[in-house]
Enzyme design. Structure first.
Site, PDB file in Angstrom:
ATOM      1  N   HIS A   6       0.850  -1.190   0.000  1.00  0.00           N
ATOM      2  CA  HIS A   6       0.000   0.000   0.000  1.00  0.00           C
ATOM      3  C   HIS A   6       0.885   1.240   0.000  1.00  0.00           C
ATOM      4  CE1 HIS A   6      -3.171   2.841   1.163  1.00  0.00           C
ATOM      5  NE2 HIS A   6      -4.004   1.907   0.791  1.00  0.00           N
ATOM      6  N   ASP A  49      -8.014  -5.168  -0.031  1.00  0.00           N
ATOM      7  CA  ASP A  49      -8.483  -6.057  -1.103  1.00  0.00           C
ATOM      8  C   ASP A  49      -8.144  -7.521  -0.860  1.00  0.00           C
ATOM      9  OD1 ASP A  49      -7.685  -3.407  -3.333  1.00  0.00           O
ATOM     10  OD2 ASP A  49      -9.679  -4.104  -2.742  1.00  0.00           O
TER      11      ASP A  49
HETATM   12  C1  SDX Z   1      -6.252   0.023  -2.904  1.00  0.00           C
HETATM   13  O1  SDX Z   1      -4.339   4.523  -2.061  1.00  0.00           O
HETATM   14  C2  SDX Z   1      -5.318   3.924  -1.399  1.00  0.00           C
HETATM   15  O2  SDX Z   1      -5.729   4.322  -0.332  1.00  0.00           O
HETATM   16  C3  SDX Z   1      -5.937   2.712  -2.127  1.00  0.00           C
HETATM   17  C4  SDX Z   1      -6.947   1.890  -1.362  1.00  0.00           C
HETATM   18  C5  SDX Z   1      -8.221   2.677  -1.079  1.00  0.00           C
HETATM   19  O3  SDX Z   1      -8.921   2.336  -0.113  1.00  0.00           O
HETATM   20  O4  SDX Z   1      -8.553   3.569  -1.918  1.00  0.00           O
HETATM   21  O5  SDX Z   1      -6.401   1.451  -0.128  1.00  0.00           O
HETATM   22  C6  SDX Z   1      -7.383   0.663  -2.177  1.00  0.00           C
HETATM   23  O6  SDX Z   1      -6.004   0.353  -4.024  1.00  0.00           O
HETATM   24  C7  SDX Z   1      -5.401  -0.994  -2.184  1.00  0.00           C
HETATM   25  C8  SDX Z   1      -4.204  -1.499  -3.041  1.00  0.00           C
HETATM   26  C9  SDX Z   1      -4.708  -2.589  -3.955  1.00  0.00           C
HETATM   27  N1  SDX Z   1      -3.656  -3.010  -4.928  1.00  0.00           N
HETATM   28  C10 SDX Z   1      -2.995  -4.159  -4.826  1.00  0.00           C
HETATM   29  O7  SDX Z   1      -3.166  -4.983  -3.935  1.00  0.00           O
HETATM   30  C11 SDX Z   1      -2.030  -4.426  -5.972  1.00  0.00           C
HETATM   31  C12 SDX Z   1      -0.698  -4.950  -5.429  1.00  0.00           C
HETATM   32  N2  SDX Z   1      -0.025  -3.878  -4.698  1.00  0.00           N
HETATM   33  C13 SDX Z   1       0.855  -3.038  -5.420  1.00  0.00           C
HETATM   34  O8  SDX Z   1       0.854  -3.017  -6.765  1.00  0.00           O
HETATM   35  C14 SDX Z   1       1.389  -1.836  -4.665  1.00  0.00           C
HETATM   36  O9  SDX Z   1       1.686  -2.232  -3.392  1.00  0.00           O
HETATM   37  C15 SDX Z   1       0.520  -0.595  -4.630  1.00  0.00           C
HETATM   38  C16 SDX Z   1       0.070  -0.184  -5.990  1.00  0.00           C
HETATM   39  C17 SDX Z   1      -0.697  -0.838  -3.781  1.00  0.00           C
HETATM   40  C18 SDX Z   1       1.333   0.531  -4.017  1.00  0.00           C
HETATM   41  O10 SDX Z   1       2.325   0.826  -4.907  1.00  0.00           O
HETATM   42  P1  SDX Z   1       3.483   1.892  -4.536  1.00  0.00           P
HETATM   43  O11 SDX Z   1       3.169   2.646  -3.311  1.00  0.00           O
HETATM   44  O12 SDX Z   1       3.799   2.656  -5.767  1.00  0.00           O
HETATM   45  O13 SDX Z   1       4.663   0.954  -4.133  1.00  0.00           O
HETATM   46  P2  SDX Z   1       5.800   0.510  -5.105  1.00  0.00           P
HETATM   47  O14 SDX Z   1       5.182  -0.037  -6.347  1.00  0.00           O
HETATM   48  O15 SDX Z   1       6.759   1.636  -5.213  1.00  0.00           O
HETATM   49  O16 SDX Z   1       6.424  -0.702  -4.297  1.00  0.00           O
HETATM   50  C19 SDX Z   1       7.476  -0.482  -3.396  1.00  0.00           C
HETATM   51  C20 SDX Z   1       8.281  -1.775  -3.486  1.00  0.00           C
HETATM   52  C21 SDX Z   1       8.704  -2.136  -4.906  1.00  0.00           C
HETATM   53  O17 SDX Z   1       9.885  -2.938  -4.811  1.00  0.00           O
HETATM   54  P3  SDX Z   1      11.326  -2.215  -5.077  1.00  0.00           P
HETATM   55  O18 SDX Z   1      11.244  -1.557  -6.439  1.00  0.00           O
HETATM   56  O19 SDX Z   1      11.491  -1.230  -3.938  1.00  0.00           O
HETATM   57  O20 SDX Z   1      12.310  -3.339  -5.025  1.00  0.00           O
HETATM   58  O21 SDX Z   1       7.471  -2.880  -3.033  1.00  0.00           O
HETATM   59  C22 SDX Z   1       7.271  -3.788  -4.127  1.00  0.00           C
HETATM   60  C23 SDX Z   1       7.602  -3.038  -5.395  1.00  0.00           C
HETATM   61  O22 SDX Z   1       8.036  -3.939  -6.404  1.00  0.00           O
HETATM   62  N3  SDX Z   1       5.872  -4.191  -4.064  1.00  0.00           N
HETATM   63  C24 SDX Z   1       5.424  -5.411  -4.272  1.00  0.00           C
HETATM   64  C25 SDX Z   1       4.044  -5.354  -4.066  1.00  0.00           C
HETATM   65  N4  SDX Z   1       3.691  -4.099  -3.764  1.00  0.00           N
HETATM   66  C26 SDX Z   1       4.832  -3.380  -3.776  1.00  0.00           C
HETATM   67  N5  SDX Z   1       6.052  -6.565  -4.606  1.00  0.00           N
HETATM   68  C27 SDX Z   1       5.280  -7.662  -4.731  1.00  0.00           C
HETATM   69  N6  SDX Z   1       3.941  -7.664  -4.548  1.00  0.00           N
HETATM   70  C28 SDX Z   1       3.288  -6.542  -4.211  1.00  0.00           C
HETATM   71  N7  SDX Z   1       1.966  -6.548  -4.001  1.00  0.00           N
END
Ligand code: SDX
Length: 436
Positions: A307, A364
């Protein structure tokens, strides 16, 4: 919001010092007020994904991502989830205070008497493919509401639009589902509460009486409460941006539905179920999923984890995890996906990659397990998220429109394209300067 005791930060640039005031929120959050940065220094900021950028002052929802705290208008989410109702929370988010008994009864009455759609909407749904995903159907239908209510915007018309949106969203959602089945729509019934009415429109048919399980209706109502707002997330920021051009409320909400559909946002809840079912089908593939999610060269994400704000357990996920067991045992539904989800959570929370990146289950991760146990098709999961988020979008839109600092949203950019060059068409069109 107050200036932080006159505190400021100083930017030193090309031999000059520029002090910018700090502003402090009611929870002690500090921000640098840079609204005149460019006019004073010629500089802009660059912040892809706006991870470090506040777009507004807001008094609606507070999240402390480090501590896993979520409050709507100061009320903790777990208290509201356990003791309130979706329409009471909708009033709270929109008006800022919990309603009196008369206010809530009046609101429920107005919503109840606006649940029907104009008969011409029938042609709207029938024009769409039966296999259409219900999210674009709902986004289009909500946008189309603006064609039925085109009076010039006024405070009274906005209040009417708010009631119509909250009242008609379940009807639109249910009708999009019935259209996909080729089944007749079930009209809303005024004697039913909000969630029961929706369940009946979704699952009843004209051929038999439909018995509403009060535990399921209460659980659905709680799910809607848990999704009701979440400060400046992607879809809410979209609603604010569209509304900042003075587009009407229906158009703004329609844009929010479209933004929510994305798999990184609200679309994740259905991706979680697909992931859990894949793990169930290919026993032991949880490890393979984890490896792929950790592989830099693989775009696979562990859906339902991570998140932008929560670097701790999403409090909504904790409540949903607890509710899963109750609903599944009540309905005698299979607990296989819940067991896989809980096992996956256990493995992930012990894995260095996720610990290092502070990736926890988000809202989710468990919501889909409950939706599936109730009997909703996977394609409807994000529609349920949109139904829940609707009052939050509305409250944020109203706050934006009423903000004394209201301006149309128009971010800047850092240009990285070609500098000026002569017109050198490759297809022999008129050369620049030729007489036309
Ligand atoms: C919602 O914003 C809100 O409030 C949203 C929400 C709401 O109520 O409105 O809470 C609802 O959208 C919840 C999120 C649902 N999405 C997912 O579950 C999809 C999987 N999660 C991700 O794609 C990710 O965690 C996000 C999109 C939710 C957040 O992305 P960020 O903040 O841009 O984080 P990032 O992509 O920069 O990740 C940081 C690191 C990265 O690794 P490095 O490049 O540092 O090595 O964490 C890794 C990412 O690759 N990472 C994950 C991951 N989420 C982040 N690796 C594997 N699996 C994951 N789920």
């Amino acid at each position: 919001m107050t200036t932080a005791g006159g505190d400021s930060v100083t930017l030193r640039f090309r031999g000059e010092e520029h002090a910018f005031p700090l502003v402090e929120g009611t929870e002690g959050e500090l921000a640098i007020d840079i609204k005149d940065l460019r006019s004073r220094t010629g500089l802009i900021t660059l912040d892809p994904g706006f991870a470090n950028t506040g777009s507004c002052n807001s008094a609606i929802t507070f999240i402390d991502g480090e501590k896993g705290i979520l409050r709507y208008r100061g009320y903790p989410i777990d208290v509201l989830a356990r003791h309130s109702s979706f329409l009471e929370v909708a009033w709270l988010l929109i008006h800022g205070e919990l309603p009196s008994r008369d206010e809530l009864d009046g609101f429920i009455d107005r919503v109840t008497h606006h649940t029907m759609l104009h008969q011409d909407f029938g042609r709207f749904f029938s024009a769409l493919p039966k296999a259409a995903h219900p999210m674009p159907v709902c986004a289009a239908a909500v946008g189309a509401l603006a064609t039925f209510y085109q009076e010039p915007e006024s405070e009274q018309k906005v209040q009417e639009s708010i009631v119509r949106l909250i009242a008609k969203m379940p009807t639109i959602a249910a009708y999009s589902y019935k259209h996909s089945l080729g089944q007749p729509n079930m009209f809303p019934r005024n004697h039913l509460d909000y969630s029961s009415n929706f369940l009946r429109m979704m699952f009843a048919t004209p051929c038999a009486e439909y018995e509403i399980d009060p535990v399921v209706a209460k659980t659905l109502d709680m799910l809607l409460v848990l999704h009701a707002d979440h400060e400046q997330n992607c879809s809410t920021s979209t609603v604010r941006m569209v509304g900042s051009s003075k587009a009407n409320l229906f158009a703004s909400i329609s844009s929010g539905i479209s933004a929510l559909w994305g798999s990184l946002h609200g679309g994740a809840n259905q991706k979680v179920i697909v992931m859990l079912e894949q793990i169930a089908a290919e026993d032991g593939s949880a490890d393979r999923f984890l490896q792929r999610a950790k592989d830099k060269d693989d775009t696979t994400r562990l859906m339902g984890f991570g998140h932008r704000v929560y670097k701790n357990y999403d409090p909504r996920a904790a409540i949903l995890k607890e509710a899963c067991s109750e609903v599944i045992s009540r309905l005698g539904a299979s607990s296989e996906l819940l067991e896989i989800a809980m096992r996956l959570e256990e493995i992930v929370l012990a894995d260095e990659y996720f610990i290092e990146r502070r990736l926890y289950p988000n809202v989710d991760f468990y919501s889909g397990v409950i939706y599936k146990a109730i009997g909703f098709p996977v394609d409807m999961f994000t529609v349920l998220f949109a139904m829940g988020r609707l009052p939050g979008w509305i409250a944020q839109w109203l706050e934006m429109r009423r903000d004394p600092a209201f301006r149309i949203g128009r971010p800047r950019q850092v240009y990285t394209g070609a500098t000026e060059r002569g017109y050198d068409s490759k297809v022999g069109l008129r050369s620049a300067g030729a007489q036309v």
